[in-house]
Motif scaffolding. Structure first.
Motif, PDB file in Angstrom:
ATOM      1  N   VAL A   1      -3.390   9.865   0.364  1.00  0.00           N
ATOM      2  CA  VAL A   1      -3.303   9.553   1.784  1.00  0.00           C
ATOM      3  C   VAL A   1      -3.100   8.054   1.959  1.00  0.00           C
ATOM      4  O   VAL A   1      -3.906   7.254   1.463  1.00  0.00           O
ATOM      5  N   ASP A   2      -2.033   7.702   2.635  1.00  0.00           N
ATOM      6  CA  ASP A   2      -1.797   6.293   2.954  1.00  0.00           C
ATOM      7  C   ASP A   2      -2.484   6.001   4.289  1.00  0.00           C
ATOM      8  O   ASP A   2      -2.090   6.549   5.324  1.00  0.00           O
ATOM      9  N   LEU A   3      -3.529   5.168   4.237  1.00  0.00           N
ATOM     10  CA  LEU A   3      -4.235   4.806   5.468  1.00  0.00           C
ATOM     11  C   LEU A   3      -3.786   3.443   5.971  1.00  0.00           C
ATOM     12  O   LEU A   3      -4.132   3.035   7.080  1.00  0.00           O
TER      13      LEU A   3
ATOM     14  N   THR B   1       0.822  -1.215   0.000  1.00  0.00           N
ATOM     15  CA  THR B   1       0.000   0.000   0.000  1.00  0.00           C
ATOM     16  C   THR B   1       0.857   1.267   0.000  1.00  0.00           C
ATOM     17  O   THR B   1       0.642   2.180  -0.803  1.00  0.00           O
ATOM     18  N   SER B   2       1.837   1.306   0.889  1.00  0.00           N
ATOM     19  CA  SER B   2       2.652   2.524   0.997  1.00  0.00           C
ATOM     20  C   SER B   2       3.503   2.720  -0.253  1.00  0.00           C
ATOM     21  O   SER B   2       3.593   3.829  -0.786  1.00  0.00           O
ATOM     22  N   SER B   3       4.121   1.640  -0.737  1.00  0.00           N
ATOM     23  CA  SER B   3       4.962   1.772  -1.931  1.00  0.00           C
ATOM     24  C   SER B   3       4.124   2.253  -3.110  1.00  0.00           C
ATOM     25  O   SER B   3       4.558   3.104  -3.892  1.00  0.00           O
TER      26      SER B   3
ATOM     27  N   GLY C   1       4.561   5.559  10.655  1.00  0.00           N
ATOM     28  CA  GLY C   1       4.498   5.745   9.212  1.00  0.00           C
ATOM     29  C   GLY C   1       5.706   5.141   8.523  1.00  0.00           C
ATOM     30  O   GLY C   1       6.721   4.866   9.166  1.00  0.00           O
ATOM     31  N   SER C   2       5.602   4.923   7.198  1.00  0.00           N
ATOM     32  CA  SER C   2       6.753   4.351   6.495  1.00  0.00           C
ATOM     33  C   SER C   2       7.129   5.151   5.253  1.00  0.00           C
ATOM     34  O   SER C   2       8.148   4.892   4.627  1.00  0.00           O
ATOM     35  N   LEU C   3       6.298   6.139   4.881  1.00  0.00           N
ATOM     36  CA  LEU C   3       6.594   6.850   3.633  1.00  0.00           C
ATOM     37  C   LEU C   3       7.881   7.658   3.706  1.00  0.00           C
ATOM     38  O   LEU C   3       8.609   7.766   2.723  1.00  0.00           O
TER      39      LEU C   3
HETATM   40 MG    MG Z   1       2.546   0.744   4.669  1.00  0.00          MG
END
Ligand code: MG
Ligand code: ATP
Length: 384
Positions: free
Chosen positions: A257-259, A149-151, A179-181
């Motif tokens: 938005v990364d949820l 999802t984040s990538s 968070g990871s972004l």
């Molecule tokens: Mg993620």
């Protein structure tokens, strides 16, 4: 026009709210007039000729549509700037009122105060008046962790940012408690969703988000990073998140938005507001079944299937259900399948580089670019 001499008519059936807004305006140096119903407001608008009208669409006597129609029909108020300030956000109401000639639509809350003041300044500085930008919100969600999802959120935002230089793109990491972004794009500074949300709302104008959020080299977007650690996440005032996104939507065209894997008090209002819900499906059966449960739940909240963009990401190289099998299982079309990329995905992430920077002509680079343009086309079509 000198802002301090401007007269604002506040029409609000709720006395407390009307007094609050009038007092706020006076504090800012405006003259405030008040009316507590639609007809009284119309008469005041025609007689007193204010410079701007602010009205709560829940009028006690006439409908908001009738109010606007009569306001616009009369030559004295045909072009009078008009701001709807609603008790609760109602997306159908927004488009109805805007079509009837309302200039702006805001939702009442102390969080909206800076936006309201900024709106008035713009409406009164008539020469350079432009309607408020309403950036599109893409919410990325998955039913299971580790599905990419984040990538994908970062890489799809990058594809849009790099292919549309005239558009402002922002990415917000709302995965809690960590968070990871920031890691993916290589951002190491201190501005993040918690530090921003903890500032007093009236001290950060919408332009803050345009000027202070870091522009990430090579990624073509500005980042509002996630919580850097679980301890910091505990301090996030969750009720500020929607207001922050609302402010951002006035200065950005596209907000990603990364949820992550979250259905929570914070993520649900964002899912419901999203112009496009990007649902990331994994490659295995268990994830598809979880996704079906999530989707069934979201339907009960009124999320429209037309706003869902499902991507099947083969983030692990296992044999899994085929695209038609997944579609049947979850009851949604899969718009894109991303093949398993072995180490290349992780390689790009480890080097903090977007995938299309290295693999723009590979199947996955092409798929990402195609998905990005489809996503934009979908939200722009909705806007028409
Ligand atoms: Mg993620
Ligand atoms: N199509 C793919 N092929 C190969 N590896 C992939 C693919 N998609 C994602 N990955 C890898 O899977 C890992 C997880 O990706 P990512 O962090 O984006 O997932 P996530 O859903 O955001 O996870 P989390 O639940 O931790 O937030 C990363 O190492 C990423 O590089």
């Amino acid at each position: 026009m000198n802002q301090s001499s401007a007269t604002i008519l506040v029409i609000d059936g709720d006395e407390i709210s009307q007094k609050y807004i009038s007092a706020l305006l006076r504090k800012e140096g405006y003259q405030a007039l008040a009316a507590s119903a639609g007809l009284e407001g119309l008469i005041s608008a025609w007689r007193d000729r204010p410079d701007v009208v602010i009205f709560d669409p829940a009028l006690p006597d006439i409908t908001s549509l009738e109010f606007l129609t009569r306001l616009r029909k009369d030559r004295r108020t045909a072009t009078l700037p008009c701001v709807a300030l609603s008790g609760q956000e109602n997306l159908q109401e927004v488009s109805k009122l805007m079509a009837a000639g309302c200039n702006e639509y805001l939702v009442k809350s102390s969080e909206t105060v800076p936006l309201l003041l900024q709106t008035l300044t713009r409406l009164l500085g008539k020469e350079d008046y432009a309607p408020m930008r309403r950036g599109k919100l893409f919410a990325f969600l998955s039913a299971k962790g580790g599905t990419g999802t984040s990538s994908l959120c970062a890489n799809l935002a990058m594809c849009i940012g790099s292919s549309k230089p005239d558009k402002q793109v922002a990415v917000v990491d709302l995965v809690l408690p960590l968070g990871s972004l920031a890691n993916i794009v290589g951002y190491t500074e201190n501005i993040n969703i918690v530090t921003v949300a903890m500032q007093r709302s009236d001290t950060i104008p919408p332009t803050y988000f345009k000027e202070k959020l870091p522009l990430i080299p090579g990624w073509y977007f500005r980042l509002l990073a996630g919580s850097p650690d679980p301890d910091t996440a505990m301090h996030l005032p969750g009720d500020r998140v929607v207001a922050i996104l609302q402010m951002m939507s006035t200065v950005y065209d596209y907000i990603f938005v990364d949820l992550g894997r979250s259905l929570s008090r914070i993520s649900l209002p964002i899912i419901q507001r999203a112009d496009l819900l990007v649902l990331i499906l994994g490659a295995d059966l268990a994830t598809s079944m979880l996704t079906r449960t999530v989707w069934e739940y979201l339907k009960t909240l009124g999320v429209d299937a037309k706003k869902v963009f499902a991507i099947q990401n083969r983030s692990v190289g296992l044999e899994g259900p085929t695209k038609p099998e997944v579609e049947q299982m979850i009851g949604l079309p899969v718009r894109l399948t991303i093949p398993y990329m072995g180490g290349t995905f992780t390689f790009s992430n480890n080097r903090h580089e977007p995938i299309v920077a290295n693999y723009s002509k590979d199947a996955v680079g092409l798929a990402l670019q195609e998905a990005a343009s489809q996503m934009v086309a979908l939200v722009e079509k909705q806007a028409k």
